[in-house]
Design an enzyme around this catalytic site. Structure first.
Site, short mmCIF file in Angstrom:
data_model
loop_
_atom_site.label_atom_id
_atom_site.label_comp_id
_atom_site.label_asym_id
_atom_site.label_seq_id
_atom_site.Cartn_x
_atom_site.Cartn_y
_atom_site.Cartn_z
N GLU A 84 -7.28 87.29 -4.64
CA GLU A 84 -6.14 88.21 -4.75
C GLU A 84 -6.11 88.91 -6.10
O GLU A 84 -6.22 88.27 -7.15
CB GLU A 84 -4.85 87.40 -4.54
CG GLU A 84 -3.62 88.29 -4.47
CD GLU A 84 -2.35 87.51 -4.18
OE1 GLU A 84 -2.41 86.47 -3.49
OE2 GLU A 84 -1.28 87.95 -4.66
N LYS A 280 4.55 79.92 -3.71
CA LYS A 280 3.27 80.55 -3.35
C LYS A 280 2.62 81.10 -4.62
O LYS A 280 1.41 80.97 -4.83
CB LYS A 280 3.51 81.67 -2.32
CG LYS A 280 2.26 82.27 -1.71
CD LYS A 280 1.65 83.39 -2.51
CE LYS A 280 0.45 84.01 -1.79
NZ LYS A 280 -0.23 85.01 -2.59
N ASP A 296 -9.76 69.55 -3.17
CA ASP A 296 -9.29 69.88 -1.82
C ASP A 296 -7.94 70.60 -1.91
O ASP A 296 -6.90 69.96 -2.06
CB ASP A 296 -9.18 68.56 -1.04
CG ASP A 296 -8.69 68.74 0.37
OD1 ASP A 296 -8.18 69.83 0.70
OD2 ASP A 296 -8.82 67.78 1.15
N HIS A 393 0.20 95.10 -9.78
CA HIS A 393 -0.52 94.97 -8.52
C HIS A 393 -1.24 96.25 -8.15
O HIS A 393 -2.36 96.24 -7.68
CB HIS A 393 0.49 94.67 -7.39
CG HIS A 393 0.59 93.21 -7.11
ND1 HIS A 393 1.32 92.71 -6.08
CD2 HIS A 393 0.04 92.15 -7.70
CE1 HIS A 393 1.23 91.40 -6.08
NE2 HIS A 393 0.45 91.04 -7.06
C1 MEV Z 1 2.03 87.15 -4.88
O1 MEV Z 1 0.80 86.60 -4.45
C2 MEV Z 1 2.85 86.10 -5.58
C3 MEV Z 1 4.26 86.51 -5.95
O2 MEV Z 1 4.94 87.01 -4.80
C4 MEV Z 1 4.93 85.29 -6.51
C5 MEV Z 1 6.41 85.47 -6.76
O3 MEV Z 1 7.06 86.30 -6.09
O4 MEV Z 1 6.93 84.72 -7.60
C6 MEV Z 1 4.25 87.64 -6.95
#
Ligand code: MEV
Length: 440
Positions: A84, A280, A296, A393
């Site tokens: 990513e 995430k 793992d 991004h």
């Molecule tokens: C994107 O891969 C991860 C984010 O969405 C994490 C977050 O919102 O804290 C940017």
């Protein structure tokens, strides 16, 4: 229907032929294209092939590094395997930010792993407990040949408890074993010990004359480690005086930033929709190190998410506090990692990662990984509460689109300038590049 029997017995080339003829005919993927991803060193390729089954080629992922990562007073260069965009950049930016503010700190809380023997036994629970207490030391002793090597290294089977789970399922009991596996992730060790315990238990029960005949039968449902390891726990944190958060990139006063940041983390503590995305982001960092070191990541993820929901509600794994003029951002997370055995010692790239990290032991790797997860989280939340996430991004997104369009250096440079002010989407970039190409 393209049903085939004995596929696994085919050679690699035969497998590729079968695929190309049956599923890829007319596609971009010829036999040669698939083979082009093979390692040029046949011996190295064999190592990859043997990790798994029915392998036909390799799937590449970017291997990046985060330099200048100050953790417990030592500078690390941390490897990350992740596809990513912006993730490595965010960690590197967070590492740089905290480098001047004391860096990251981490400590291991405990390193206990867990295994379970699930079994069904029909009878009086009190009778079973009393029989278990009678034979417990013999049961544990019976696995000593399997445990002795681990014991020499300072680990082994730490405890074995019988749990009555008959409220969950009729006749259902468990042995809950706690293990110390030192620098190994320990799955094979734990599973072997559990299976031996299950067998011995069956034998003990079948020979126990004080039980009625029908109670001398125990059904072992399964013997398997538990990936839920809340006692294999590590903490990492960063802290500084609020006024030290001064940074032109934030576009606001330190105290405003601190409050906005802390509020965003509080929201992730309380709202499940936000908590999942927040975590995430943490796993963007953690998984990338876990992969780079041959551990793992599915086990780490599964455990981390269960831990995030340990009080019944799924919450943020990180916390932020502002007290007496101090800003503190911390994470507490179970990370059952290994630095010996399994893929860690077999995958050529995980060996490079471990060398790069100074060949850490499992405890050190737990601290490095947790700190990197926190850095990643800091980077994401910092962007969210300041510039917004899309700014960073989109730069990377633009690069991916340009790669897709096979743009040359001149086109890239012109696109970079153009899209400093324009909205980036696949179509807008494609049209811009097409315009350049038509013009030439
Ligand atoms: C994107 O891969 C991860 C984010 O969405 C994490 C977050 O919102 O804290 C940017």
């Amino acid at each position: 229907m393209n049903i085939i029997s004995g596929f696994s017995k085919l050679t690699k080339l035969e497998k590729i032929n079968y695929l190309v003829e049956n599923f890829l005919e007319g596609s971009r993927f010829s036999k040669e294209k698939i083979k082009s991803f093979w390692h040029d060193n046949a011996l190295e390729q064999k190592v990859f092939d043997d990790f798994s089954e029915n392998t036909i080629t390799n799937f590449y992922a970017p291997y990046g590094v985060v330099p200048n990562f100050l953790l417990n007073g030592k500078i690390h260069c941390i490897p990350m395997v992740i596809e990513e965009s912006s993730v490595v950049a965010a960690s590197a930016k967070a590492a740089k930010f905290w480098l001047d503010r004391g860096g990251f700190k981490a400590s291991v809380v405990s390193t206990i792993k867990v295994g379970q023997v699930h079994f069904i036994w029909k009878g009086e629970s009190a009778q079973l407990y009393s029989f278990f207490n009678e034979v417990k030391s013999e049961l544990i002793e019976s696995v000593s040949p399997l445990v002795q090597n681990m014991k020499k290294r300072g680990g082994g089977l730490l405890s074995l408890e019988l749990k009555d789970c008959t409220d969950l399922e009729e006749g259902y009991y468990q042995f809950h074993g706690e293990f110390e596996t030192c620098d190994a992730m320990g799955a094979n060790f734990i599973n072997s010990v559990l299976e031996a315990i299950g067998k011995k238990w069956q034998e003990f029960i079948s020979l126990n004359n004080s039980f009625e005949q029908e109670q001398r039968d125990v059904q072992i449902v399964m013997c398997i480690l538990s990936n839920y390891t809340p006692k294999c726990l590590v903490k990492a944190w960063v802290e500084c005086d609020i006024n030290e958060l001064n940074d032109s990139g934030l576009g606001m006063e330190p105290s405003e930033f601190a409050n906005k940041f802390a509020r965003a983390v509080r929201i992730a503590q309380k709202d499940v929709g936000r908590a999942v995305t927040h975590n995430k982001g943490i796993f963007n960092g953690i998984d990338a190190v876990v992969l780079a070191t041959g551990n793992d990541f599915r086990a780490i993820e599964a455990c981390g998410h269960a831990y995030a929901a340990r009080d019944g509600q799924y919450r943020s794994l990180s916390n932020c506090s502002i007290e007496n003029g101090k800003f503190k951002f911390e994470i507490e997370i179970p990370l059952a990692l290994g630095t010996v055995g399994g893929l860690t010692s077999l995958h050529p790239m995980s060996k490079i990662s471990l060398d790069m990290l100074g060949n850490p032991n499992a405890r050190e790797l737990m601290m490095i990984t947790a700190a990197l997860g926190l850095a990643q989280n800091f980077g994401a939340v910092r962007s969210l509460v300041t510039t917004g996430i899309q700014k960073g991004h989109m730069k990377m997104h633009l690069m991916n689109i340009l790669n897709h369009l096979e743009a040359n250096d001149q086109e890239r440079e012109l696109a970079r300038k153009e899209f400093e002010t324009q909205v980036i989407s696949f179509n807008s970039v494609r049209d811009f590049i097409a315009g350049l190409r038509n013009y030439q």
